[in-house]
Design a protein around this motif. Structure first.
Motif, PDB file in Angstrom:
ATOM      1  N   ALA A  57       0.838  -1.208   0.000  1.00 33.55           N
ATOM      2  CA  ALA A  57       0.000   0.000   0.000  1.00 33.55           C
ATOM      3  C   ALA A  57       0.865   1.248   0.000  1.00 33.55           C
ATOM      4  CB  ALA A  57      -0.916  -0.011   1.215  1.00 33.55           C
ATOM      5  N   ASP A  58       2.030   1.208   0.707  1.00 34.82           N
ATOM      6  CA  ASP A  58       2.836   2.437   0.771  1.00 34.82           C
ATOM      7  C   ASP A  58       3.446   2.797  -0.585  1.00 34.82           C
ATOM      8  OD1 ASP A  58       4.606   0.342   0.870  1.00 34.82           O
ATOM      9  OD2 ASP A  58       5.792   1.099   2.562  1.00 34.82           O
ATOM     10  N   LEU A  59       3.656   1.791  -1.460  1.00 36.89           N
ATOM     11  CA  LEU A  59       4.152   2.077  -2.811  1.00 36.89           C
ATOM     12  C   LEU A  59       3.069   2.798  -3.610  1.00 36.89           C
ATOM     13  CD1 LEU A  59       6.078   1.783  -5.246  1.00 36.89           C
ATOM     14  CD2 LEU A  59       5.227  -0.538  -5.561  1.00 36.89           C
ATOM     15  N   GLN A  60       1.870   2.269  -3.545  1.00 33.34           N
ATOM     16  CA  GLN A  60       0.764   2.910  -4.265  1.00 33.34           C
ATOM     17  C   GLN A  60       0.541   4.334  -3.777  1.00 33.34           C
ATOM     18  OE1 GLN A  60      -1.931  -0.514  -3.712  1.00 33.34           O
ATOM     19  NE2 GLN A  60      -2.940   0.251  -5.571  1.00 33.34           N
ATOM     20  N   ASP A  61       0.588   4.505  -2.461  1.00 33.47           N
ATOM     21  CA  ASP A  61       0.343   5.840  -1.888  1.00 33.47           C
ATOM     22  C   ASP A  61       1.443   6.807  -2.319  1.00 33.47           C
ATOM     23  OD1 ASP A  61      -1.775   4.710  -0.684  1.00 33.47           O
ATOM     24  OD2 ASP A  61      -0.889   4.609   1.339  1.00 33.47           O
ATOM     25  N   TRP A  62       2.667   6.313  -2.316  1.00 34.90           N
ATOM     26  CA  TRP A  62       3.809   7.181  -2.670  1.00 34.90           C
ATOM     27  C   TRP A  62       3.701   7.633  -4.138  1.00 34.90           C
ATOM     28  CZ3 TRP A  62       8.100   6.062  -6.008  1.00 34.90           C
ATOM     29  CH2 TRP A  62       9.087   7.053  -6.004  1.00 34.90           C
ATOM     30  N   VAL A  63       3.404   6.681  -5.037  1.00 33.55           N
ATOM     31  CA  VAL A  63       3.277   7.050  -6.464  1.00 33.55           C
ATOM     32  C   VAL A  63       2.134   8.050  -6.619  1.00 33.55           C
ATOM     33  CG1 VAL A  63       2.721   6.191  -8.773  1.00 33.55           C
ATOM     34  CG2 VAL A  63       4.315   4.919  -7.338  1.00 33.55           C
ATOM     35  N   ALA A  64       1.024   7.782  -5.957  1.00 38.50           N
ATOM     36  CA  ALA A  64      -0.135   8.688  -6.070  1.00 38.50           C
ATOM     37  C   ALA A  64       0.242  10.087  -5.584  1.00 38.50           C
ATOM     38  CB  ALA A  64      -1.310   8.141  -5.262  1.00 38.50           C
ATOM     39  N   ALA A  65       1.041  10.155  -4.511  1.00 37.60           N
ATOM     40  CA  ALA A  65       1.443  11.471  -3.973  1.00 37.60           C
ATOM     41  C   ALA A  65       2.340  12.212  -4.959  1.00 37.60           C
ATOM     42  CB  ALA A  65       2.150  11.286  -2.632  1.00 37.60           C
TER      43      ALA A  65
END
Ligand SMILES: Cc1cc2nc3c(=O)[nH]c(=O)nc-3n(C[C@H](O)[C@H](O)[C@H](O)COP(=O)(O)OP(=O)(O)OC[C@H]3O[C@@H](n4cnc5c(N)ncnc54)[C@H](O)[C@@H]3O)c2cc1C
Length: 567
Positions: free
Chosen positions: A481-489
């Motif tokens: 989830a933290d990878l997805q959140d980071w890319v989205a940010a």
């Protein structure tokens, strides 16, 4: 009487055009002005346009180049050209090839193959005349007229650098004017006016040996390959290179022997018998016509820095690489690719100016690597002294009996550069036992692209566009989830970052989590030394910025931040 034909390319002519002026000054200030519409200028402009940055391109002439110059475009350049949206023209017109043969006197002494395997989408090399290269890139630039403003017959005549920009004075048939730019990219060739104006000097070696460059028109069914003849019976003491180009054009380069007068040698009456005796030796019997003759002298020169405040130099303006090994235009296209994303991010305020210093350090290192290969090839193709000549004869004569000596004759054709010492590289993860290393370009591999509910056969490079790419390897598309959140940010703050999942198993990509690529051949994982959970972060030019055998999001975030804002 020598049978000659006009050059088989009718260049389109483009008129000069004045922008809106006030008191001899262009009203609008520009983020970037590119000086020079050669291969490097077009690639730089197209690269910037890929990131949405508007560009003015100044070109002194009224058309693409004329005559015989670069003809061999490498796979690496084709990958770059693909991202610029101009690949179809190169593949439709260019002649692909994979290797060649060298002869000493009458004996074959080397048969070489450039690296090629079934993982590759593109051939190792295509042959295409430089005017076609430029025309295809120009056609693409015309499709990007929303962002690329081409000014033909507009010669830069004065350049004044300022702290926050550059003032340029230009001359056109309709009058002179001044314009202002935040950044200038000098792609104005080997005699660069920009380089001169900044008082910069190229350093290195200029060779005395000269080559006659001849293009002929001849119908022949010979395959496309590189042919080199050392001390051939048709031209004793000389070296001759032969390349096939599109449209039945054959390029023949032969070395001038000591004491020959260059001006006299390129007269058609002197060229024709040499060409005829070469063709006789090769067993070519078709009629032929002479279409071009010129003289080439090898230089191995570079500047020690390619950034000077708000001015960046690229291509022949920054370095001159001998043609043997075909690194001139190819290395310039690599310069353009390296520079475009960095300059775009700086212009858009998403990276610090210091990122541009990495353009200089990476590409100066690349020039040194190219020059070291180019120098070795030149010393072999046109020995600069008796000692080199002696060594060459020894290598060629030994190669007849001893295959192990043949590597000395290898033409060392251009290949992709690895930025091993790049200041942008993240600290490496020692758990990898394979895969492209830090600073190396992505490894090509066939994949099945899964977008929404569609699947198509593709190659990894097809999925790499004008953005950073986070390649995440997994069994079936699962992601932390933290990878997805980071890319989205990152995307939220306007930074071009794409998350691309590489999966071991086929899966139904309906979840709206962005694109994925199924490693249907099972080759991508071992090629990248990857396991489920591996993360590889690619720069927009396809070089590896960082890799983590098990995704480490804080480390990946630090790597991207450090690359955008280097010390
Ligand atoms: C015989 C020969 C064979 C070669 N073979 C190969 C090969 O097979 N592969 C390879 O990779 N390379 C090859 N090269 C090298 C290649 O041609 C050059 O490296 C390449 O053209 C460099 O591109 P560039 O865009 O930097 O410069 P150029 O192609 O020289 O373009 C510079 C442009 O700037 C314009 N310009 C100049 N001054 C001004 C000004 N003041 N204002 C506005 N515009 C200006 C010029 O009109 C020109 O259009 C060869 C070169 C030669 C001579």
């Amino acid at each position: 009487m020598v049978d000659t034909a006009p050059y088989p390319f009718e260049a389109r002519r483009y008129p000069a055009r004045l922008p809106a002026l006030q008191g001899g000054h262009e009203v609008q200030r520009h983020p970037v002005v590119v000086v020079g519409g050669g291969p490097v200028g077009w690639c730089t402009a197209l690269g910037l346009a890929n990131f949405g940055v508007p560009v003015v391109l100044l070109e002194a002439d009224d058309s693409v180049c004329f005559g015989s110059r670069a003809i061999c475009i490498s796979r690496r350049s084709l990958q770059i050209i693909q991202r610029l949206g101009a690949l179809p023209g190169f593949l439709a017109t260019g002649l692909p090839w994979e290797g060649g043969r060298s002869y000493w006197r009458q004996q074959e002494v080397l048969r070489f193959q450039m690296p090629h395997d079934s993982n590759q989408k593109l051939p190792p090399m295509v042959n295409l005349a430089q005017y076609s290269i430029e025309q295809i890139l120009l056609d693409r630039a015309e499709e990007r007229a929303d962002l690329i403003d081409v000014r033909w017959q507009t010669r830069l005549t004065q350049l004044t650098t300022q702290e926050d920009g550059v003032e340029l004075q230009v001359d056109t048939p309709q009058g002179a004017y001044a314009l202002q730019a935040d950044w200038v990219v000098a792609c104005d060739g080997g005699r660069s006016f920009v380089r001169e104006s900044l008082g910069l000097k190229l350093q290195g070696t200029s060779y005395e040996g000269r080559y006659v460059i001849v293009d002929i028109l001849m119908d022949s069914a010979r395959p496309t390959e590189r042919l080199a003849y050392f001390d051939p019976p048709c031209n004793p003491g000389s070296t001759v290179l032969v390349h096939k180009q599109p449209g039945n054009v054959w390029r023949i380069d032969y070395q001038l022997r000591d004491g020959e007068d260059p001006d006299a040698t390129i007269q058609p009456g002197n060229v024709a018998p040499r060409v005829q005796s070469l063709l006789d030796m090769m067993g070519e019997t078709a009629p032929w016509q002479l279409i071009w003759t010129g003289i080439y002298k090898a230089n191995a020169l570079t500047l020690d820095r390619y950034r000077h405040g708000r001015v960046l130099l690229a291509g022949d303006a920054a370095h001159l690489v001998p043609i043997f090994g075909v690194r001139g235009a190819n290395s310039g296209i690599d310069d353009a690719d390296n520079l475009a994303w960095k300059l775009a991010l700086v212009v858009k305020g998403q990276a610090s100016e210091a990122l541009l210093d990495s353009y200089s350090s990476e590409r100066v290192a690349a020039a040194h690597e190219n020059l070291s290969y180019g120098t070795k090839s030149t010393e072999f193709m046109a020995p600069p002294s008796f000692a080199f000549d002696l060594m060459r004869t020894a290598a060629l004569s030994l190669a007849v009996q001893h295959p192990e000596v043949r590597s000395l004759i290898n033409p060392r054709q251009t290949s992709a550069i690895t930025y091993t010492q790049s200041p942008l590289n993240a600290p490496d993860d020692t758990r990898f036992n394979a895969g492209p290393v830090l600073g190396q370009v992505l490894a090509e591999v066939p994949v099945t692209a899964c977008e929404g509910n569609t699947r198509r056969e593709a190659f990894l490079s097809d999925l790499i566009g004008a953005h950073f790419t986070a390649l995440h390897f997994s069994a079936q598309g699962e992601m932390p989830a933290d990878l997805q959140d980071w890319v989205a940010a990152q995307v939220q703050r306007g930074l071009p970052v794409l998350l691309l999942r590489i999966t071991q198993q086929a899966f139904d990509n309906q979840g709206g989590d962005g694109p994925a690529a199924w490693d249907h051949t099972g080759r991508a994982f071992p090629l990248y030394g990857a396991a489920p959970g591996t993360l590889v972060l690619l720069r927009p030019d396809g070089h590896v910025l960082g890799r983590w055998h098990q995704a480490d999001m804080p480390a990946a975030a630090r790597a991207l931040q450090a690359a955008l804002h280097p010390n």
